[in-house]
Write an enzyme that holds these catalytic residues in place. Structure first.
Site, PDB file in Angstrom:
ATOM      1  N   ASP A  15       0.839  -1.197   0.000  1.00  0.00           N
ATOM      2  CA  ASP A  15       0.000   0.000   0.000  1.00  0.00           C
ATOM      3  C   ASP A  15       0.875   1.249   0.000  1.00  0.00           C
ATOM      4  O   ASP A  15       1.999   1.226   0.491  1.00  0.00           O
ATOM      5  CB  ASP A  15      -0.912  -0.034   1.235  1.00  0.00           C
ATOM      6  CG  ASP A  15      -2.131   0.877   1.089  1.00  0.00           C
ATOM      7  OD1 ASP A  15      -2.344   1.431  -0.004  1.00  0.00           O
ATOM      8  OD2 ASP A  15      -2.864   1.035   2.082  1.00  0.00           O
ATOM      9  N   GLY A  16       0.328   2.330  -0.550  1.00  0.00           N
ATOM     10  CA  GLY A  16       1.013   3.615  -0.502  1.00  0.00           C
ATOM     11  C   GLY A  16       1.631   4.050  -1.823  1.00  0.00           C
ATOM     12  O   GLY A  16       2.373   5.038  -1.854  1.00  0.00           O
ATOM     13  N   HIS A  32       2.326   3.445  -9.145  1.00  0.00           N
ATOM     14  CA  HIS A  32       2.047   2.017  -9.359  1.00  0.00           C
ATOM     15  C   HIS A  32       3.188   1.347 -10.133  1.00  0.00           C
ATOM     16  O   HIS A  32       3.536   0.204  -9.867  1.00  0.00           O
ATOM     17  CB  HIS A  32       0.725   1.844 -10.108  1.00  0.00           C
ATOM     18  CG  HIS A  32      -0.470   2.274  -9.305  1.00  0.00           C
ATOM     19  ND1 HIS A  32      -0.660   1.864  -8.002  1.00  0.00           N
ATOM     20  CD2 HIS A  32      -1.523   3.084  -9.596  1.00  0.00           C
ATOM     21  CE1 HIS A  32      -1.785   2.398  -7.533  1.00  0.00           C
ATOM     22  NE2 HIS A  32      -2.316   3.147  -8.479  1.00  0.00           N
ATOM     23  N   ASN A  63     -11.151  -2.349  -5.520  1.00  0.00           N
ATOM     24  CA  ASN A  63     -10.354  -1.391  -6.304  1.00  0.00           C
ATOM     25  C   ASN A  63     -10.990  -1.010  -7.643  1.00  0.00           C
ATOM     26  O   ASN A  63     -10.582  -0.013  -8.262  1.00  0.00           O
ATOM     27  CB  ASN A  63      -8.922  -1.908  -6.528  1.00  0.00           C
ATOM     28  CG  ASN A  63      -8.052  -1.863  -5.281  1.00  0.00           C
ATOM     29  OD1 ASN A  63      -7.149  -2.677  -5.099  1.00  0.00           O
ATOM     30  ND2 ASN A  63      -8.302  -0.895  -4.387  1.00  0.00           N
ATOM     31  N   ARG A  66     -12.153   2.637  -8.164  1.00  0.00           N
ATOM     32  CA  ARG A  66     -11.259   3.763  -8.465  1.00  0.00           C
ATOM     33  C   ARG A  66     -11.594   4.332  -9.842  1.00  0.00           C
ATOM     34  O   ARG A  66     -12.354   3.732 -10.600  1.00  0.00           O
ATOM     35  CB  ARG A  66      -9.807   3.292  -8.404  1.00  0.00           C
ATOM     36  CG  ARG A  66      -9.437   2.873  -6.990  1.00  0.00           C
ATOM     37  CD  ARG A  66      -7.958   2.642  -6.847  1.00  0.00           C
ATOM     38  NE  ARG A  66      -7.640   2.270  -5.479  1.00  0.00           N
ATOM     39  CZ  ARG A  66      -6.429   2.276  -4.961  1.00  0.00           C
ATOM     40  NH1 ARG A  66      -5.404   2.643  -5.699  1.00  0.00           N
ATOM     41  NH2 ARG A  66      -6.231   1.919  -3.707  1.00  0.00           N
ATOM     42  N   ARG A 189      -5.365  -1.745   8.738  1.00  0.00           N
ATOM     43  CA  ARG A 189      -6.593  -2.536   8.578  1.00  0.00           C
ATOM     44  C   ARG A 189      -6.299  -3.655   7.592  1.00  0.00           C
ATOM     45  O   ARG A 189      -5.263  -3.656   6.921  1.00  0.00           O
ATOM     46  CB  ARG A 189      -7.746  -1.655   8.086  1.00  0.00           C
ATOM     47  CG  ARG A 189      -7.438  -0.882   6.824  1.00  0.00           C
ATOM     48  CD  ARG A 189      -8.624  -0.041   6.329  1.00  0.00           C
ATOM     49  NE  ARG A 189      -8.157   0.802   5.251  1.00  0.00           N
ATOM     50  CZ  ARG A 189      -7.681   2.047   5.398  1.00  0.00           C
ATOM     51  NH1 ARG A 189      -7.662   2.594   6.598  1.00  0.00           N
ATOM     52  NH2 ARG A 189      -7.230   2.716   4.364  1.00  0.00           N
ATOM     53  N   SER A 191      -8.477  -4.618   5.044  1.00  0.00           N
ATOM     54  CA  SER A 191      -9.019  -4.355   3.705  1.00  0.00           C
ATOM     55  C   SER A 191      -9.447  -5.638   2.967  1.00  0.00           C
ATOM     56  O   SER A 191      -9.151  -5.814   1.776  1.00  0.00           O
ATOM     57  CB  SER A 191      -8.016  -3.563   2.863  1.00  0.00           C
ATOM     58  OG  SER A 191      -7.752  -2.298   3.452  1.00  0.00           O
ATOM     59  N   GLU A 202       0.533 -13.213  12.605  1.00  0.00           N
ATOM     60  CA  GLU A 202       1.135 -12.047  13.259  1.00  0.00           C
ATOM     61  C   GLU A 202       1.057 -10.867  12.288  1.00  0.00           C
ATOM     62  O   GLU A 202       1.328 -11.021  11.094  1.00  0.00           O
ATOM     63  CB  GLU A 202       2.613 -12.319  13.594  1.00  0.00           C
ATOM     64  CG  GLU A 202       2.814 -13.398  14.635  1.00  0.00           C
ATOM     65  CD  GLU A 202       2.412 -12.960  16.043  1.00  0.00           C
ATOM     66  OE1 GLU A 202       2.427 -11.749  16.328  1.00  0.00           O
ATOM     67  OE2 GLU A 202       2.083 -13.845  16.851  1.00  0.00           O
TER      68      GLU A 202
HETATM   69  C1  IPE Z   1      -5.737  -2.769  -0.354  1.00  0.00           C
HETATM   70  O1  IPE Z   1      -5.255  -1.464  -0.490  1.00  0.00           O
HETATM   71  C2  IPE Z   1      -5.713  -3.477  -1.667  1.00  0.00           C
HETATM   72  C3  IPE Z   1      -4.417  -3.644  -2.307  1.00  0.00           C
HETATM   73  C4  IPE Z   1      -3.253  -3.335  -1.784  1.00  0.00           C
HETATM   74  C5  IPE Z   1      -4.446  -4.226  -3.621  1.00  0.00           C
HETATM   75  P1  IPE Z   1      -6.252  -0.222  -0.654  1.00  0.00           P
HETATM   76  O2  IPE Z   1      -5.380   0.982  -0.622  1.00  0.00           O
HETATM   77  O3  IPE Z   1      -7.120  -0.409  -1.825  1.00  0.00           O
HETATM   78  O4  IPE Z   1      -7.132  -0.365   0.672  1.00  0.00           O
HETATM   79  P2  IPE Z   1      -8.043   0.690   1.395  1.00  0.00           P
HETATM   80  O5  IPE Z   1      -9.075   1.111   0.393  1.00  0.00           O
HETATM   81  O6  IPE Z   1      -7.164   1.825   1.791  1.00  0.00           O
HETATM   82  O7  IPE Z   1      -8.620  -0.032   2.573  1.00  0.00           O
HETATM   83  C1  IPE Z   2      -1.550   0.256  -3.408  1.00  0.00           C
HETATM   84  O1  IPE Z   2      -1.344   1.636  -3.454  1.00  0.00           O
HETATM   85  C2  IPE Z   2      -1.777  -0.341  -4.775  1.00  0.00           C
HETATM   86  C3  IPE Z   2      -3.178  -0.731  -5.063  1.00  0.00           C
HETATM   87  C4  IPE Z   2      -4.160  -0.714  -4.213  1.00  0.00           C
HETATM   88  C5  IPE Z   2      -3.462  -1.191  -6.401  1.00  0.00           C
HETATM   89  P1  IPE Z   2      -2.528   2.683  -3.397  1.00  0.00           P
HETATM   90  O2  IPE Z   2      -2.945   3.019  -4.795  1.00  0.00           O
HETATM   91  O3  IPE Z   2      -3.617   2.187  -2.521  1.00  0.00           O
HETATM   92  O4  IPE Z   2      -1.807   3.934  -2.753  1.00  0.00           O
HETATM   93  P2  IPE Z   2      -2.437   4.975  -1.724  1.00  0.00           P
HETATM   94  O5  IPE Z   2      -3.033   4.186  -0.613  1.00  0.00           O
HETATM   95  O6  IPE Z   2      -3.450   5.747  -2.480  1.00  0.00           O
HETATM   96  O7  IPE Z   2      -1.262   5.790  -1.305  1.00  0.00           O
HETATM   97 MG    MG Z   3      -4.103   2.441  -0.561  1.00  0.00          MG
END
Ligand code: IPE
Ligand code: IPE
Ligand code: MG
Length: 235
Positions: A15-16, A32, A63, A66, A189, A191, A202
């Protein structure tokens, strides 16, 4: 590092990517792309560390909500990185598996997934599990639907259903439960990730954005895992 107990199954929520891009003044899709490049490296690092199973959450059932632009960019990245991943997997003796519901993807992506799984199936090193169009509740729902059909057809006796029976109807039927789950970017979380499988996993959270999560961060997570006293309800 010498006597590090390496967990058999590490599950990651990468994530991030979006926030990493923003912090660098870049469009989300370049976040990405950086995330995909980092994943290639982590697959190699994990295989070399002796991890048995590495599962990553690549795209959730949620997702799709989005923007069309972002979903489209992610699909383009899947197309490209699936081909690259085949090379990485072959070079590292990695077997690839997919969990999730692939039928919602375009045909060429489904073909790409099938090729990746087929071409790597005889590799004997780490198993790399990619969760795409995956949601824990969706996985359980699909499993229950198949289970109910078997009951209706008379091939499964409801009184004989055990936890193992349910496990056998999940996408992860052949995969042991995760020992350690890592989520990057500071969110704490699940998710909808591996809801059944992580009953005793863990959990490790780090503020590092996924494109900046490198081998030393993975080793750190494993070190912290080693410091924990793992209990399974008994003592
Ligand atoms: C969870 O990340 C799904 C993936 C990493 C593919 P998200 O960034 O989509 O999760 P939420 O929406 O913040 O819970
Ligand atoms: C995780 O990064 C990748 C996917 C969920 C596909 P994010 O796209 O959720 O990145 P943030 O959470 O917006 O920073
Ligand atoms: Mg995210």
């Amino acid at each position: 590092m010498e006597d590090l107990r390496v967990p058999n199954h590490v599950a990651i929520i990468l994530d991030g990517n979006g926030r990493w891009a923003k912090a660098h003044g870049l469009p989300r899709k370049l976040g990405h792309k950086a995330g995909c490049e980092n994943l290639e490296q982590i697959v190699e690092d994990a295989a070399r560390l002796g991890i048995g199973y590495l599962t990553v959450y690549g795209f959730s059932t949620e997702n799709w909500k989005r923007s069309a632009d972002e979903v489209g960019a992610l699909m383009q990245l899947f197309r490209y990185y699936m081909r690259k991943l085949l090379k990485v997997a072959m070079a590292n003796n990695v077997r690839v598996k997919m969990i999730g519901e692939e039928s919602r993807f375009d045909d060429d992506i489904i073909d790409g997934i099938d090729t990746l799984v087929r071409e790597t199936r005889n590799n004997t090193g780490m198993t790399f599990v990619i969760a795409v169009n995956y949601g824990g509740r969706d996985e359980i729902t699909r499993g229950v639907r198949r289970l109910a059909k078997d009951v209706a057809a008379g091939s499964l006796n409801p009184d004989a259903i055990t936890e193992e029976t349910i496990q056998s109807y999940l996408d992860t039927a052949e995969i042991p439960d995760p020992d350690l789950m890592i989520r990057t970017s500071g969110e704490q979380r699940l998710s909808n990730y591996l809801m059944w499988q992580m009953a005793y996993t863990e959990l490790y959270f780090t503020d590092v954005y996924w494109p900046d999560f490198h081998k030393e961060d993975l080793v750190r997570a494993i070190e912290i895992y080693n410091e924990r006293d793992r209990r399974f309800g008994g003592r």
